[in-house]
Scaffold this active site. Structure first.
Site, PDB file in Angstrom:
ATOM      1  N   GLY A 111       6.951   5.286  -2.377  1.00 14.48           N
ATOM      2  CA  GLY A 111       7.712   4.735  -1.264  1.00 14.48           C
ATOM      3  C   GLY A 111       7.685   3.224  -1.284  1.00 14.48           C
TER       4      GLY A 111
ATOM      5  N   GLY B 181       8.545  -0.486   1.403  1.00 12.13           N
ATOM      6  CA  GLY B 181       8.847  -1.027   2.707  1.00 12.13           C
ATOM      7  C   GLY B 181       9.406  -2.427   2.593  1.00 12.13           C
TER       8      GLY B 181
ATOM      9  N   THR C 186       7.885  -5.269   2.390  1.00 12.53           N
ATOM     10  CA  THR C 186       7.138  -6.200   1.543  1.00 12.53           C
ATOM     11  C   THR C 186       6.600  -5.566   0.271  1.00 12.53           C
ATOM     12  OG1 THR C 186       6.431  -7.333   3.569  1.00 12.53           O
ATOM     13  CG2 THR C 186       5.237  -7.871   1.557  1.00 12.53           C
ATOM     14  N   LYS C 187       6.213  -4.288   0.347  1.00 13.23           N
ATOM     15  CA  LYS C 187       5.460  -3.702  -0.759  1.00 13.23           C
ATOM     16  C   LYS C 187       6.091  -2.412  -1.258  1.00 13.23           C
ATOM     17  CE  LYS C 187       2.306  -3.853   2.204  1.00 13.23           C
ATOM     18  NZ  LYS C 187       1.124  -3.621   3.040  1.00 13.23           N
TER      19      LYS C 187
ATOM     20  N   VAL D 265       4.815   1.239  -3.340  1.00 15.42           N
ATOM     21  CA  VAL D 265       3.625   2.036  -3.631  1.00 15.42           C
ATOM     22  C   VAL D 265       3.960   3.083  -4.685  1.00 15.42           C
ATOM     23  CG1 VAL D 265       1.851   3.561  -2.684  1.00 15.42           C
ATOM     24  CG2 VAL D 265       2.764   1.702  -1.304  1.00 15.42           C
TER      25      VAL D 265
ATOM     26  N   LYS E 266      -0.383  -0.430  -5.074  1.00 17.77           N
ATOM     27  CA  LYS E 266       0.439  -1.166  -4.132  1.00 17.77           C
ATOM     28  C   LYS E 266       0.704  -2.567  -4.676  1.00 17.77           C
ATOM     29  CE  LYS E 266      -0.501  -0.583   0.230  1.00 17.77           C
ATOM     30  NZ  LYS E 266      -1.083  -0.699   1.603  1.00 17.77           N
TER      31      LYS E 266
ATOM     32  N   ASP F 122       1.489  -3.862  13.413  1.00 16.90           N
ATOM     33  CA  ASP F 122       2.571  -2.908  13.105  1.00 16.90           C
ATOM     34  C   ASP F 122       2.002  -1.501  13.208  1.00 16.90           C
ATOM     35  OD1 ASP F 122       4.969  -1.816  12.390  1.00 16.90           O
ATOM     36  OD2 ASP F 122       4.778  -2.253  10.251  1.00 16.90           O
TER      37      ASP F 122
END
Length: 458
Positions: free
Chosen positions: A104, A106, A108-109, A111, A125, A237
């Site tokens: 997955g 997001g 910023t990162k 994985v 990550k 978050d």
């Protein structure tokens, strides 16, 4: 693994393509680009202190300096103590890893999952070079490498936190790989414990005892964060997608947006804690900090994202008033995390000890017990929420409670207390609509309604 925060799941390359790529090459594709930095990572601390090149735009240089200052401040908060050992995994281990697949990503990162050469699987990550944070930065400054470096500081912050925070509710950091070779780019890969996404819809279908475990684990985590070695920590978050399940246990996996500082203030009016549907006035302390704001922010988020959905449904009737008190007190922030943990532990004690059971007529006398037998396993009538999708399998405190449950279900004619135990140590009982198919089992006892056995020869 939902560790990428706002993750989109299910992205995959073909097995052949995955096996043809070493792990770092795979991450290079994900990070757009990633460098081929040497084995600079492993047990050591990243060294992100080289100044960003002067060719970068002034605004970006200032943002980089600010994030570097924040990272240094975080390290200073730790009191200069040594980081907890991360297990020693580094770039060399990633080069030898196989079967790398994207889990997955997001803002910023990104994985990925990887199989280590020595056995075991981990989550990798790294910075998502095509993620929203990097794209927005590039649109503003036109410097892709510098923008990826800016995003890498968030991952370095997360690595620093994970090295110092040790708790069963925090995902484990197994190692890291980084390359700070002096150009604008800073390439970082965190090697983490692998978990599975937290699926709230599935959790709602699980037995209450399992949902209570999730909430209790979360409360213990928030208690630790409120009293951590780095001070009170807020998860800014705070969303279910920031958590994963590892061997049936809840763990937070995204820490890059965590804050170790409480909001500064000059007066009480500076300390209003705002949520979409509620706001809470807090006090400004004599040292100019909003008292308990991090703890209360975490607790209210736990209430609105977890407790509201997982605590009340299908709970034992005698425990519902206590659970209602917890919901009301956390929803109004009348409880702090200390009081919340005590309330949860009281519920757990009552549940494990059986003290929650209301006095009622003894019903087990209406059952015949046959030792050394059990019923044949197979599909039977369903009840909710059951530990088995094939029949009615419930957690019970005693045969007497099982008899009460069987009496309350029209289809139930018999039950057997199995050898399986839940996390609280309570046995599981299987409730069935028939008792005629019995087989020998020296460790078992089957209980049959006398009314069901009348006229039958046992």
């Amino acid at each position: 693994m939902a560790a990428a925060g706002r993750a989109r799941r299910g992205a995959r390359l073909s097995a052949a393509a995955l096996l043809a790529l070493p792990a770092l090459a795979m991450l290079a594709l994900l990070a757009l680009p990633s460098g081929g930095g040497g084995d600079r990572g492993g047990g050591g601390e990243p060294q992100p202190d080289s100044s960003p090149p002067l060719l970068l735009p002034p605004g970006l240089r200032e943002e980089l300096r600010q994030r570097r200052r924040d990272l240094r401040r975080l390290e200073a908060v730790a009191g200069g103590g040594e980081a907890v050992a991360t297990g020693g995994l580094g770039c060399g281990d990633l080069n030898r890893a196989t079967a790398v697949g994207v889990l997955g990503w997001g803002f910023t990162k990104v994985v990925a999952r990887a199989a280590l050469a020595g056995g075991g699987t981990v989550a990798l990550k790294s910075v998502h070079g095509a993620g929203r944070e990097v794209r927005r930065c590039v649109q503003r400054y036109g410097a892709p490498a510098g923008c990826r470096r800016l995003a890498a500081y968030k991952l370095l912050k997360e690595v620093t936190l994970l090295q110092r925070l040790q708790h069963p509710g925090i995902v484990k950091l197994h190692g890291q790989c980084y390359d700070n070779s002096g150009d604008a780019e800073l390439r970082v890969t965190a090697i983490l414990e692998l978990g599975s996404p937290l699926e709230m819809i599935q959790l709602l279908q699980t037995p209450w005892e399992e949902r209570f475990k999730i909430c209790l684990s979360l409360v213990k985590l928030l208690f630790y964060l409120a009293h951590s070695p780095l001070g009170s920590i807020a998860l800014l978050d705070f969303q279910p997608r920031q958590f994963v399940m590892v061997d049936g246990n809840l763990k937070v996996t995204d820490m890059d947006d965590a804050s170790t500082e409480e909001l500064s203030c000059k007066e009480d009016n500076d300390c209003t804690l705002e949520f979409p549907t509620k706001s809470f006035p807090l006090k400004c302390s004599v040292v100019g900090k909003c008292e308990g704001i991090n703890e209360k922010k975490n607790l209210f988020n736990a209430y609105r994202y977890f407790f509201t959905y997982l605590l009340p449904h299908s709970a034992p009737p005698a425990l519902r008033p206590l659970l209602s008190d917890i919901l009301n007190a956390t929803g109004d922030l009348r409880y702090g995390i200390n009081e919340t943990l005590r309330a949860f532990e009281k519920v757990l004690h009552l549940y494990k000890s059986g003290l929650y059971l209301q006095k009622r007529p003894l019903l087990l006398k209406d059952y015949i017990s046959l030792k050394g037998f059990r019923t044949v396993e197979g599909e039977d009538y369903k009840c909710w929420p059951s530990y088995s999708h094939l029949g009615c399998l419930l957690s019970i405190h005693s045969p007497e409670e099982a008899a009460a449950i069987c009496n309350s279900q029209l289809q139930c004619q018999s039950f057997i207390i199995t050898q399986h135990r839940t996390w609280t140590g309570r046995p599981l009982a299987s409730f069935q609509s028939s008792w005629t198919d019995l087989i020998p089992d020296t460790n078992a006892v089957v209980y049959i309604k006398r009314s069901a056995s009348s006229g039958e020869r046992l």
